[in-house]
Design a protein around this motif. Structure first.
Motif, PDB file in Angstrom:
ATOM      1  N   CYS A  93       0.849  -1.181   0.000  1.00  0.00           N
ATOM      2  CA  CYS A  93       0.000   0.000   0.000  1.00  0.00           C
ATOM      3  C   CYS A  93       0.891   1.239   0.000  1.00  0.00           C
ATOM      4  O   CYS A  93       1.734   1.392   0.893  1.00  0.00           O
ATOM      5  CB  CYS A  93      -0.908  -0.024   1.235  1.00  0.00           C
TER       6      CYS A  93
ATOM      7  N   ARG B 263      -3.595   4.687   1.780  1.00  0.00           N
ATOM      8  CA  ARG B 263      -3.954   4.234   3.126  1.00  0.00           C
ATOM      9  C   ARG B 263      -5.454   4.349   3.388  1.00  0.00           C
ATOM     10  O   ARG B 263      -6.059   3.478   4.029  1.00  0.00           O
ATOM     11  CB  ARG B 263      -3.166   5.004   4.179  1.00  0.00           C
ATOM     12  N   ASP B 264      -6.075   5.424   2.892  1.00  0.00           N
ATOM     13  CA  ASP B 264      -7.515   5.597   3.097  1.00  0.00           C
ATOM     14  C   ASP B 264      -8.291   4.453   2.431  1.00  0.00           C
ATOM     15  O   ASP B 264      -9.261   3.946   2.997  1.00  0.00           O
ATOM     16  CB  ASP B 264      -7.989   6.942   2.551  1.00  0.00           C
TER      17      ASP B 264
ATOM     18  N   GLU C 213      -8.032   1.377   4.506  1.00  0.00           N
ATOM     19  CA  GLU C 213      -8.927   1.454   5.669  1.00  0.00           C
ATOM     20  C   GLU C 213     -10.364   1.144   5.264  1.00  0.00           C
ATOM     21  O   GLU C 213     -11.091   0.460   5.996  1.00  0.00           O
ATOM     22  CB  GLU C 213      -8.844   2.853   6.301  1.00  0.00           C
ATOM     23  N   ARG C 214     -10.781   1.613   4.092  1.00  0.00           N
ATOM     24  CA  ARG C 214     -12.151   1.339   3.624  1.00  0.00           C
ATOM     25  C   ARG C 214     -12.328  -0.145   3.325  1.00  0.00           C
ATOM     26  O   ARG C 214     -13.378  -0.726   3.613  1.00  0.00           O
ATOM     27  CB  ARG C 214     -12.470   2.180   2.383  1.00  0.00           C
TER      28      ARG C 214
ATOM     29  N   ALA D  90     -10.705  -2.621   4.738  1.00  0.00           N
ATOM     30  CA  ALA D  90     -10.755  -3.319   6.017  1.00  0.00           C
ATOM     31  C   ALA D  90     -12.110  -3.138   6.693  1.00  0.00           C
ATOM     32  O   ALA D  90     -12.675  -4.096   7.242  1.00  0.00           O
ATOM     33  CB  ALA D  90      -9.638  -2.813   6.926  1.00  0.00           C
ATOM     34  N   ALA D  91     -12.632  -1.923   6.642  1.00  0.00           N
ATOM     35  CA  ALA D  91     -13.931  -1.660   7.274  1.00  0.00           C
ATOM     36  C   ALA D  91     -15.032  -2.467   6.597  1.00  0.00           C
ATOM     37  O   ALA D  91     -15.890  -3.067   7.260  1.00  0.00           O
ATOM     38  CB  ALA D  91     -14.247  -0.169   7.228  1.00  0.00           C
TER      39      ALA D  91
ATOM     40  N   ARG E 129      -9.358  -5.910  10.985  1.00  0.00           N
ATOM     41  CA  ARG E 129      -8.462  -4.827  11.370  1.00  0.00           C
ATOM     42  C   ARG E 129      -7.185  -4.903  10.540  1.00  0.00           C
ATOM     43  O   ARG E 129      -6.658  -5.987  10.270  1.00  0.00           O
ATOM     44  CB  ARG E 129      -8.130  -4.908  12.857  1.00  0.00           C
ATOM     45  N   LEU E 130      -6.686  -3.752  10.174  1.00  0.00           N
ATOM     46  CA  LEU E 130      -5.455  -3.722   9.399  1.00  0.00           C
ATOM     47  C   LEU E 130      -4.265  -4.118  10.267  1.00  0.00           C
ATOM     48  O   LEU E 130      -4.124  -3.657  11.403  1.00  0.00           O
ATOM     49  CB  LEU E 130      -5.226  -2.316   8.823  1.00  0.00           C
TER      50      LEU E 130
ATOM     51  N   TRP F  83      -0.589  -3.673  10.076  1.00  0.00           N
ATOM     52  CA  TRP F  83       0.506  -2.984   9.408  1.00  0.00           C
ATOM     53  C   TRP F  83       1.838  -3.477   9.957  1.00  0.00           C
ATOM     54  O   TRP F  83       2.004  -3.677  11.155  1.00  0.00           O
ATOM     55  CB  TRP F  83       0.423  -1.479   9.618  1.00  0.00           C
TER      56      TRP F  83
END
Length: 462
Positions: A349, A354-355, A358-359, A361-362, A367-368, A370
Motif C-alpha cells: 500500500c 492508506r484511506d 482502511e475502507r 478493512a472496514a 483490522r489492518l 501494518w
C-alpha cells in the motif's frame, strides 16, 4: 442427513458423488438441489469453493436424456479459465453415465474446429457468452431442445459487460426452460437480471461448508519505487519459513505491470510466469497448467485472468498493487488458506492509498495489520521441482493418461513418483515430470512413441 442418497438422484450420480469422496452435501448443495430437482428456477448466492458446480451439475445431469443427440444444457461462465474448470468438473461428474458428450465453447479456439464438432450436437455446452452467441448467430449451435440454462458467477459477467450478449443468448432459447443463476454477490443489477430471465426463482443464500479460513493478512506501506525489492523480500521470507519449495500468486492491477514484475523476478532467479488478457488463449491455458503442475514458482496475474484459478495448497498471495475494492481483495486472499491450511496474504500500500486500505478493512470486517516488510539476507531464488512435457496428440488420437504414464515408466525409465499431473485436451497432452528427468523423458517419448505411435514432444518450459 445431508446425504446425496436422500435425494431423487439417478443411481449413476450418487455413484459419482461417492467416487469423488462427497460424503455429505455442502450447504449450497443441500439448499439448492431439492429445488433444482423439482424444476424450479434458482437464484443462489454462493462463493467459489462452496460446491455450487456440483449442485447445478448434478441437477442438469439428472434429467439428461443421453439417447437424444441434442443440446439440453448450457452453462455460461465469465472467463475461459472458469469455463474449462467447470467443464472438467462436469465431465468427472458424468463419468458414470455412458456416452455423455460435453463441449466448451470459448474464444481462443478456431471457430471452424468448433463448428465441425457441433455437427454432432453435445448434450452439454459450457462456454463464454461471446463465443456461444457467435455460434447461435451462425446457427452452428442449436438450442431448441434446451432444458437448463446456468449462469455461473453472474456478478462477474455483469462486471465484464456481458449483459447484452446474455440477453441475446436467452432470446435464442426456449421459453420453457429452467434457469439457474449463481452469484457471489447480489447487487441490484443481479436482481434485475433475475427478474428478466427467471420465473419465481427460489432465492437461496449459502455459505461454503468448509473449515474456517486460516489466513494471516499483512499490509506493508511501500513506495512505488520499492515494490520490486519488497516483493523479493516477502518471497525470500516465505521460502525461509517453509524450508522447501513453495508457490506464490502475485496480483497487479495493470497488464504492463504484470509483465514488468514477471521479467524482474526471472532476472533474479525466480521462475515466474505472467497471466493477463493480452496473451493468446492457448498461452494463458498453458501458464495456468504449468502453475498447477508446479512447473513455475510464482504466477503474476491480473484479477480477471486469475478468475477460476483453484490451487489446493498455495501458502502466499501478494498484492503488489492494492485491490481496488473489497470484492477484489476478498477474491485475491481467498486463493490461499484453502482446505484448512494456513495461508498469508500480503498487500502493498502506498502512502496515498492508506484511506482505501482502511475502507477495504472496514467493509471486510477486519483490522489492518501494518508491519514493516521483511528484510532478509536470503535470496528469493526458486526453481520448481517439475517441468511440463507437451505431446502433440490428445483425445482425438485416443490417448489416455494411462497410455502416457505407461510410456514414461517401466522401460521409459521413470518411476511413478517422477510423474505428476497428466491433462489431455482434444489435440494436446500435458504431463508434469521431475525437472531433472524432463529431457530424458522427452527423448524417450520421441523415440519409443506412445501406443506404438510417434508424436512430437517438447518441454513446455523451454
Amino acid at each position: 442427513m445431508n446425504d446425496f442418497s436422500t435425494l431423487a438422484l439417478r443411481r449413476e450420480i450418487i455413484e459419482s458423488a461417492t467416487a469423488r469422496g462427497f460424503e455429505r452435501m455442502t450447504p449450497v448443495q443441500a439448499q439448492t438441489l431439492p429445488a433444482i430437482l423439482t424444476g424450479d428456477d434458482v437464484l443462489g448466492q454462493a462463493e467459489t469453493g462452496s460446491g455450487k458446480t456440483a449442485a447445478f451439475g448434478f441437477g442438469l445431469l439428472n434429467k439428461l436424456a443421453v439417447e437424444r443427440a441434442e443440446t439440453q444444457a448450457l452453462v455460461l461462465c465469465p472467463t475461459r479459465e472458469l469455463a474449462d474448470q467447470v467443464g472438467q468438473a462436469l465431465r468427472q461428474f458424468a463419468a458414470t453415465i455412458a456416452n455423455v458428450k460435453l463441449m466448451t465453447l470459448c474464444g481462443g479456439t478456431p471457430m471452424r474446429a468448433q463448428v465441425n464438432s457441433l455437427a454432432q450436437p453435445p448434450h452439454i455446452v459450457v462456454g463464454t457468452p461471446g463465443r456461444v452467441l457467435a455460434h447461435l448467430r451462425r446457427e452452428s449451435l442449436h438450442t431448441h431442445a434446451l432444458q437448463t440454462l446456468v449462469l455461473d458467477e453472474a456478478d462477474r459477467m455483469l462486471d465484464m459487460g456481458f449483459i447484452d450478449d446474455i440477453e441475446a443468448i436467452v432470446g435464442c432459447l426456449p421459453d420453457e426452460r429452467q434457469t439457474l443463476l449463481f452469484s457471489a454477490t447480489w447487487p441490484d443489477a443481479i436482481r434485475e437480471v433475475s427478474t428478466r430471465l427467471q420465473r419465481n426463482p427460489k432465492q437461496i443464500t449459502a455459505s461454503a461448508d468448509r473449515q474456517p479460513l486460516r489466513i494471516t493478512q499483512i499490509f506493508h506501506q511501500v513506495d512505488d519505487a520499492d515494490k520490486l525489492v519488497a516483493l523479493e523480500q516477502v518471497l525470500a521470507d516465505t521460502q525461509q519459513r517453509h524450508k522447501a519449495f513453495t508457490q506464490a500468486l502475485v496480483f497487479c492491477n495493470r497488464r504492463d505491470d504484470v509483465d514488468r514484475v514477471c521479467a524482474h523476478l526471472n532476472k533474479r532467479g525466480v521462475a515466474a510466469l505472467a497471466l493477463h488478457g493480452d496473451r493468446e488463449q492457448r498461452e494463458r491455458d498453458e501458464v495456468l497448467l504449468r502453475f498447477a503442475n508446479q512447473s513455475c514458482a510464482v504466477l503474476v496475474a491480473t484479477d480477471v485472468a486469475a478468475r477460476g484459478l483453484d490451487i489446493a495448497s498455495l501458502p502466499l498471495v501478494v498484492s503488489v498493487d492494492l485491490a481496488r475494492d473489497i470484492d477484489t481483495h476478498t477474491h485475491r486472499i481467498g486463493r490461499t488458506g484453502r482446505a484448512g491450511e494456513a495461508g498469508r496474504a500480503v498487500s502493498f500500500c502506498t502512502p496515498r492509498e492508506r484511506d482505501r486500505a482502511e475502507r477495504i478493512a472496514a467493509a471486510g470486517g477486519f483490522r489492518l495489520n501494518w508491519s514493516r516488510w521483511p528484510e532478509t539476507q536470503a535470496s528469493a531464488r526458486a526453481q520448481p521441482p517439475m517441468a511440463t512435457l507437451v505431446v502433440q496428440g490428445g483425445r482425438r488420437d485416443k490417448l489416455r493418461p494411462g497410455d502416457i504414464l505407461g510410456a514414461l515408466t517401466g522401460e521409459g525409465g521413470l518411476t511413478g513418483d517422477d510423474v505428476g499431473k497428466i491433462e489431455i485436451t482434444t489435440v494436446r497432452s500435458y504431463v508434469a515430470v521431475a525437472r531433472a528427468k524432463a529431457v530424458p523423458a522427452r527423448d524417450r517419448l520421441r523415440q519409443a512413441g506412445i501406443k506404438k505411435r510417434r508424436f512430437r514432444v517438447g518441454v513446455l518450459d523451454d
